[in-house]
Design an enzyme around this catalytic site. Structure first.
Site, PDB file in Angstrom:
ATOM      1  N   LYS A   1       0.829  -1.206   0.000  1.00 33.27           N
ATOM      2  CA  LYS A   1       0.000   0.000   0.000  1.00 33.27           C
ATOM      3  C   LYS A   1       0.861   1.252   0.000  1.00 33.27           C
ATOM      4  O   LYS A   1       0.353   2.367  -0.037  1.00 33.27           O
ATOM      5  CB  LYS A   1      -0.884   0.024   1.254  1.00 33.27           C
ATOM      6  CG  LYS A   1      -2.084  -0.892   1.182  1.00 33.27           C
ATOM      7  CD  LYS A   1      -2.942  -0.744   2.426  1.00 33.27           C
ATOM      8  CE  LYS A   1      -4.231  -1.543   2.261  1.00 33.27           C
ATOM      9  NZ  LYS A   1      -5.061  -1.493   3.488  1.00 33.27           N
ATOM     10  N   ASN A   2       2.162   1.038   0.072  1.00 40.86           N
ATOM     11  CA  ASN A   2       3.094   2.154   0.125  1.00 40.86           C
ATOM     12  C   ASN A   2       3.206   2.768  -1.269  1.00 40.86           C
ATOM     13  O   ASN A   2       3.799   2.195  -2.184  1.00 40.86           O
ATOM     14  CB  ASN A   2       4.452   1.627   0.605  1.00 40.86           C
ATOM     15  CG  ASN A   2       5.530   2.696   0.650  1.00 40.86           C
ATOM     16  OD1 ASN A   2       5.524   3.641  -0.144  1.00 40.86           O
ATOM     17  ND2 ASN A   2       6.447   2.557   1.583  1.00 40.86           N
TER      18      ASN A   2
ATOM     19  N   GLY B   1       4.865   5.122  -2.474  1.00 40.92           N
ATOM     20  CA  GLY B   1       6.227   5.365  -2.960  1.00 40.92           C
ATOM     21  C   GLY B   1       6.796   4.120  -3.614  1.00 40.92           C
ATOM     22  O   GLY B   1       7.385   4.168  -4.704  1.00 40.92           O
TER      23      GLY B   1
ATOM     24  N   ASP C   1      10.112  -7.080   0.588  1.00 44.58           N
ATOM     25  CA  ASP C   1      10.352  -6.575   1.924  1.00 44.58           C
ATOM     26  C   ASP C   1      11.739  -5.950   1.862  1.00 44.58           C
ATOM     27  O   ASP C   1      12.670  -6.531   1.306  1.00 44.58           O
ATOM     28  CB  ASP C   1      10.276  -7.682   2.974  1.00 44.58           C
ATOM     29  CG  ASP C   1      10.124  -7.100   4.376  1.00 44.58           C
ATOM     30  OD1 ASP C   1       9.310  -6.174   4.556  1.00 44.58           O
ATOM     31  OD2 ASP C   1      10.837  -7.536   5.291  1.00 44.58           O
TER      32      ASP C   1
ATOM     33  N   PHE D   1      11.279   8.079   0.291  1.00 42.50           N
ATOM     34  CA  PHE D   1      10.583   7.801   1.546  1.00 42.50           C
ATOM     35  C   PHE D   1      11.511   6.971   2.417  1.00 42.50           C
ATOM     36  O   PHE D   1      12.648   6.682   2.018  1.00 42.50           O
ATOM     37  CB  PHE D   1       9.253   7.073   1.284  1.00 42.50           C
ATOM     38  CG  PHE D   1       9.406   5.807   0.489  1.00 42.50           C
ATOM     39  CD1 PHE D   1       9.546   4.585   1.133  1.00 42.50           C
ATOM     40  CD2 PHE D   1       9.426   5.841  -0.906  1.00 42.50           C
ATOM     41  CE1 PHE D   1       9.703   3.416   0.396  1.00 42.50           C
ATOM     42  CE2 PHE D   1       9.576   4.672  -1.643  1.00 42.50           C
ATOM     43  CZ  PHE D   1       9.714   3.465  -0.984  1.00 42.50           C
ATOM     44  N   GLY D   2      11.050   6.617   3.602  1.00 40.17           N
ATOM     45  CA  GLY D   2      11.873   5.816   4.495  1.00 40.17           C
ATOM     46  C   GLY D   2      13.124   6.574   4.922  1.00 40.17           C
ATOM     47  O   GLY D   2      13.067   7.756   5.267  1.00 40.17           O
ATOM     48  N   TYR D   3      14.247   5.906   4.865  1.00 38.10           N
ATOM     49  CA  TYR D   3      15.511   6.498   5.314  1.00 38.10           C
ATOM     50  C   TYR D   3      16.237   7.232   4.193  1.00 38.10           C
ATOM     51  O   TYR D   3      17.397   7.630   4.361  1.00 38.10           O
ATOM     52  CB  TYR D   3      16.408   5.398   5.905  1.00 38.10           C
ATOM     53  CG  TYR D   3      15.785   4.685   7.083  1.00 38.10           C
ATOM     54  CD1 TYR D   3      15.939   5.181   8.386  1.00 38.10           C
ATOM     55  CD2 TYR D   3      15.027   3.538   6.909  1.00 38.10           C
ATOM     56  CE1 TYR D   3      15.347   4.548   9.470  1.00 38.10           C
ATOM     57  CE2 TYR D   3      14.432   2.895   7.986  1.00 38.10           C
ATOM     58  CZ  TYR D   3      14.597   3.404   9.269  1.00 38.10           C
ATOM     59  OH  TYR D   3      14.012   2.777  10.340  1.00 38.10           O
ATOM     60  N   ASP D   4      15.563   7.429   3.068  1.00 42.02           N
ATOM     61  CA  ASP D   4      16.205   8.052   1.901  1.00 42.02           C
ATOM     62  C   ASP D   4      16.931   9.367   2.220  1.00 42.02           C
ATOM     63  O   ASP D   4      18.022   9.594   1.681  1.00 42.02           O
ATOM     64  CB  ASP D   4      15.175   8.295   0.782  1.00 42.02           C
ATOM     65  CG  ASP D   4      14.793   7.017   0.049  1.00 42.02           C
ATOM     66  OD1 ASP D   4      15.375   5.953   0.354  1.00 42.02           O
ATOM     67  OD2 ASP D   4      13.906   7.072  -0.829  1.00 42.02           O
TER      68      ASP D   4
ATOM     69  N   ARG E   1      15.763  -1.738  -4.586  1.00 41.05           N
ATOM     70  CA  ARG E   1      14.510  -2.238  -5.150  1.00 41.05           C
ATOM     71  C   ARG E   1      14.654  -2.460  -6.664  1.00 41.05           C
ATOM     72  O   ARG E   1      14.189  -3.461  -7.194  1.00 41.05           O
ATOM     73  CB  ARG E   1      13.378  -1.245  -4.832  1.00 41.05           C
ATOM     74  CG  ARG E   1      11.991  -1.854  -4.977  1.00 41.05           C
ATOM     75  CD  ARG E   1      10.955  -1.014  -4.275  1.00 41.05           C
ATOM     76  NE  ARG E   1      11.053  -1.130  -2.832  1.00 41.05           N
ATOM     77  CZ  ARG E   1      11.404  -0.158  -2.010  1.00 41.05           C
ATOM     78  NH1 ARG E   1      11.631   1.059  -2.468  1.00 41.05           N
ATOM     79  NH2 ARG E   1      11.511  -0.391  -0.728  1.00 41.05           N
TER      80      ARG E   1
END
Lengths: 196, 196
Positions: free
Chosen positions: B9-10, B12, B70, B151-154, B180
């Site tokens: 559902k993310n 990004g 993941d 997003f995340g730790y980017d 990814r």
């Protein structure tokens, strides 16, 4: 040439898999070729788990790409037996003939047709890259062995649409309809693409 | 057109994966597109297990091909933390900013450079046919956020060979070097070949 290990000592299987991949630029070596002496305990509960166990163990030892399979006969009237125990149905070191005899004995009390399928889980293993694909061929088990080619339960298994057992069918035909062909064909695209 | 579910559902991630596969004739739909309301418990011990858990659950529900991943950040000085807990490092419903703050706090007592890698396990799932591939990008964690993309730790992660964080890099560049991208690129041949 790029070398891949097929994690099997069964020369019948090795020949089949080489035949399936003969259009790829690959050298497929077997466990006999690398003089592998170990014993791999197939402790899985499914064809797929067992194939992965074999592949992972061989990859850990030789660190080159591995393909492997686990295959067997699944008989409806026997609730799926011999299944993952197909190669050792009559005991750990059972010969094909002994396994076949045991199967026929078990089926004696059941009416024909004895519906069955050959199932194969084929896997590719390269460390964290893993792939698994199923293949199967449906048919019936007959009451006596016919034919001298192939191995395993081939003399007892007539695939749907044919009137010959797997052990009577021409090699080129068997290897276009077999469970192993169906499963390993799906591996081809991975073998084609992994060129490093 | 052939439809595949990407089990996320993310938005990004969904955008990144669509970008990677934009040359394939595929419609990639997300869990939001199918209005999936459930909660998937990521009970695995590895990125790969968690990706497979997500994919299997979604496949069982919708019975169409599924891809999933993941991903997370693996920091050397923290013995691999936050790892599979990257998205929930500061708590179950943690926002990116809270996770990033926790990471920086933990790293305060360590000397630079803070070596790290972004890791991704990408999987394909279609019943008994399964594939899993890893992808990673190495780099360092810096001491304050820079950049507003991603997003995340980017905003904290500078990949080796660059002087910008993942949140500062041009979208086209990030998506040719990311963990990814590396993982999902390996899936392409399978998506290409499975046309039934």
């Amino acid at each position: 040439m790029r070398r891949i290990i097929f994690a099997s000592k069964n020369e019948g299987k090795v020949e089949e898999v080489r035949y399936i991949f003969n259009d790829l630029k690959l050298e497929i070596i077997s466990l006999s070729d690398v003089d592998f002496k170990g014993e791999i305990i197939e402790s899985g509960n499914t064809f797929e788990e067992n194939a992965m166990i074999k592949a992972a163990e061989i990859y850990d030892k030789y660190k080159i790409e591995v393909i492997a399979d686990d295959s067997g006969l699944v008989v409806e009237q026997l609730n799926g037996e011999p299944g993952i125990y197909s190669a050792r149905y009559a005991g750990s070191f059972a010969k094909d003939r002994e396994n076949n005899e045991k199967l026929l004995n078990k089926l004696k009390s059941f009416p024909e047709p004895h519906r069955a399928k050959y199932f194969c889980a084929a896997v590719y293993f390269k460390g964290k890259e893993k792939y698994s694909a199923p293949g199967e061929v449906e048919g019936v088990i007959i009451n006596e062995e016919r034919g001298s080619m192939g191995f395993g339960y081939d003399p007892l298994f007539i695939p749907d649409g044919y009137d010959k057992t797997m052990a009577e069918l021409e090699y080129g035909i068997k290897n276009k309809i077999s469970h192993r062909y169906n499963a390993f064909s799906k591996l081809k695209n991975i073998l084609r693409s992994n060129t490093d």
